[in-house]
Design a protein around this motif. Structure first.
Motif, PDB file in Angstrom:
ATOM      1  N   LEU A   1      47.676  72.000  14.068  1.00 33.55           N
ATOM      2  CA  LEU A   1      48.965  70.985  14.726  1.00 33.55           C
ATOM      3  C   LEU A   1      48.954  70.691  16.127  1.00 33.55           C
ATOM      4  CD1 LEU A   1      51.492  69.645  14.064  1.00 33.55           C
ATOM      5  CD2 LEU A   1      52.886  71.741  13.968  1.00 33.55           C
ATOM      6  N   ARG A   2      48.778  71.843  16.927  1.00 33.87           N
ATOM      7  CA  ARG A   2      48.496  71.712  18.252  1.00 33.87           C
ATOM      8  C   ARG A   2      47.553  70.892  18.730  1.00 33.87           C
ATOM      9  NH1 ARG A   2      49.658  77.149  18.150  1.00 33.87           N
ATOM     10  NH2 ARG A   2      47.618  77.660  18.578  1.00 33.87           N
ATOM     11  N   HIS A   3      46.181  70.957  17.882  1.00 28.95           N
ATOM     12  CA  HIS A   3      45.129  70.072  18.259  1.00 28.95           C
ATOM     13  C   HIS A   3      45.459  68.498  18.028  1.00 28.95           C
ATOM     14  CE1 HIS A   3      41.106  68.169  17.833  1.00 28.95           C
ATOM     15  NE2 HIS A   3      40.910  68.727  18.673  1.00 28.95           N
ATOM     16  N   PHE A   4      46.092  68.461  16.993  1.00 31.25           N
ATOM     17  CA  PHE A   4      46.505  67.103  16.527  1.00 31.25           C
ATOM     18  C   PHE A   4      47.593  66.485  17.454  1.00 31.25           C
ATOM     19  CE2 PHE A   4      50.391  64.858  14.438  1.00 31.25           C
ATOM     20  CZ  PHE A   4      49.454  63.828  13.862  1.00 31.25           C
ATOM     21  N   ARG A   5      48.532  67.483  18.022  1.00 33.69           N
ATOM     22  CA  ARG A   5      49.584  66.616  18.940  1.00 33.69           C
ATOM     23  C   ARG A   5      48.816  66.410  20.275  1.00 33.69           C
ATOM     24  NH1 ARG A   5      54.009  70.761  17.413  1.00 33.69           N
ATOM     25  NH2 ARG A   5      55.390  69.541  15.950  1.00 33.69           N
ATOM     26  N   ARG A   6      47.904  66.959  20.668  1.00 32.83           N
ATOM     27  CA  ARG A   6      47.057  66.777  21.794  1.00 32.83           C
ATOM     28  C   ARG A   6      46.531  65.396  21.855  1.00 32.83           C
ATOM     29  NH1 ARG A   6      43.838  71.607  23.478  1.00 32.83           N
ATOM     30  NH2 ARG A   6      45.872  72.614  22.842  1.00 32.83           N
ATOM     31  N   GLU A   7      46.384  64.766  20.482  1.00 34.97           N
ATOM     32  CA  GLU A   7      45.652  63.413  20.657  1.00 34.97           C
ATOM     33  C   GLU A   7      46.849  62.499  20.541  1.00 34.97           C
ATOM     34  OE1 GLU A   7      43.244  63.036  16.956  1.00 34.97           O
ATOM     35  OE2 GLU A   7      41.728  64.281  18.147  1.00 34.97           O
ATOM     36  N   ILE A   8      48.068  62.904  20.712  1.00 36.94           N
ATOM     37  CA  ILE A   8      49.199  61.835  20.646  1.00 36.94           C
ATOM     38  C   ILE A   8      49.965  62.127  21.792  1.00 36.94           C
ATOM     39  CG2 ILE A   8      51.194  61.105  19.234  1.00 36.94           C
ATOM     40  CD1 ILE A   8      49.783  62.027  16.861  1.00 36.94           C
ATOM     41  N   GLY A   9      50.276  60.894  22.707  1.00 34.90           N
ATOM     42  CA  GLY A   9      50.979  61.100  23.805  1.00 34.90           C
ATOM     43  C   GLY A   9      52.346  60.870  23.659  1.00 34.90           C
ATOM     44  N   MET A  10      53.461  61.500  24.197  1.00 29.92           N
ATOM     45  CA  MET A  10      54.883  60.740  24.100  1.00 29.92           C
ATOM     46  C   MET A  10      55.120  60.771  25.442  1.00 29.92           C
ATOM     47  SD  MET A  10      56.180  61.298  21.095  1.00 29.92           S
ATOM     48  CE  MET A  10      58.121  61.342  21.458  1.00 29.92           C
TER      49      MET A  10
END
Ligand code: ADP
Ligand code: ADP
Length: 237
Positions: free
Chosen positions: A74-83
């Motif tokens: 999940l942490r790795h996935f979130r790194r590919e998505i900027g907010m």
């Protein structure tokens, strides 16, 4: 690619946030989500990076079923998505570059960033990101010394330093004056067109959505009520 397949989100108190949403967003698209306050725009964005769970259906982002993600994945996935948020969310009492670096080294405690314990390559990435949004000259200025438009550019640079595939922006220009709002929208366009990063952006200013986005999704009471090219939205809504 982001695929919503019959996705619903029902909050614990029974409020329907999303109601049977079907949607496909291809890589490299610039999509604006419009709709009144309470329509479900934030609920939709927050589902994409799993800030919250969906209740029904399947949500797939870059071939990953988002609901199944846990822990490190999940942490790795979130790194590919900027907010990017309406309120910038910067650390106000430190420099611009240290704010940007905080995204580049997410696994590092923020106090180490404050002490300057970062790698040279991270610093280069941070400076490149600031250059992309035209505020390289502000790198060593304290974040709270900048105007609102400049602070949102810092937030955008912080997100770029993460090297994301997708940027999600929740009302990124709502707190800005009309002229600055247009400048920041132009930054999003440049990032989208030059870097190929997909942009999914919530906005209540329909005129700005029409002017800068390629595709508009209209949402009302959790349902998609319009989905098409931004230039045709006038006749449709
Ligand atoms: P928008 O971003 O378009 O203003 P939201 O996605 O924030 O809309 O909200 C959609 C609906 O879900 C609204 O009715 C809102 O009140 C409700 N909602 C949002 N967050 C929560 C929550 N944490 N708990 C319960 N209801 C919520
Ligand atoms: P923008 O063109 O982004 O709207 P402004 O016109 O608001 O910027 O600000 C012009 C200049 O004033 C900028 O260079 C900014 O750094 C500086 N500035 C704005 N607000 C402040 C502040 N609160 N403290 C110090 N400098 C500021």
């Amino acid at each position: 690619m982001i695929v919503f397949d019959h996705v619903s989100k029902i909050y614990p108190n029974g409020t329907v946030g999303l109601d049977d949403v079907n949607l496909t967003i291809q890589d490299g698209e610039f999509v604006a989500i419009i709709g009144r306050s309470g329509a479900g725009k934030s609920t939709l964005l927050r589902a994409v990076n799993r800030m919250h769970d969906i209740s029904k259906g399947t949500l797939t982002v870059n071939d990953t079923n988002v609901s199944g993600l846990r822990g490190k994945a999940l942490r790795h996935f979130r790194r590919e998505i900027g907010m990017v948020f309406q309120s910038f969310n910067l650390v106000s009492r430190t420099t611009v570059i240290r704010n940007v670096l905080s995204a580049r080294v997410p696994e590092m405690p923020f106090w180490r960033v404050l002490l300057g314990a970062f790698r040279k390559e991270d610093k280069i990435t941070a400076l490149e990101s600031l250059d992309k949004v035209g505020i390289l000259d502000k790198a060593y200025i304290r974040a709270d010394q900048l105007s609102g438009g400049q602070q949102q550019r810092v937030a955008l640079a912080r997100t770029l330093a993460q090297k994301p595939k997708i940027i999600l922006a929740d009302e990124p220009v709502a707190a800005l004056d009309p002229v600055t709002a247009k400048q920041v929208m132009e930054d999003f366009v440049r990032i989208n067109k030059e870097m190929g990063i997909s942009i999914l952006l919530n906005i209540h200013h329909v005129e700005l959505a029409i002017e800068y986005a390629d595709r508009i999704i209209g949402i009302r009471a959790g349902k998609i009520v319009y989905d098409g090219p931004s230039k045709e939205v006038d006749q449709a809504v």
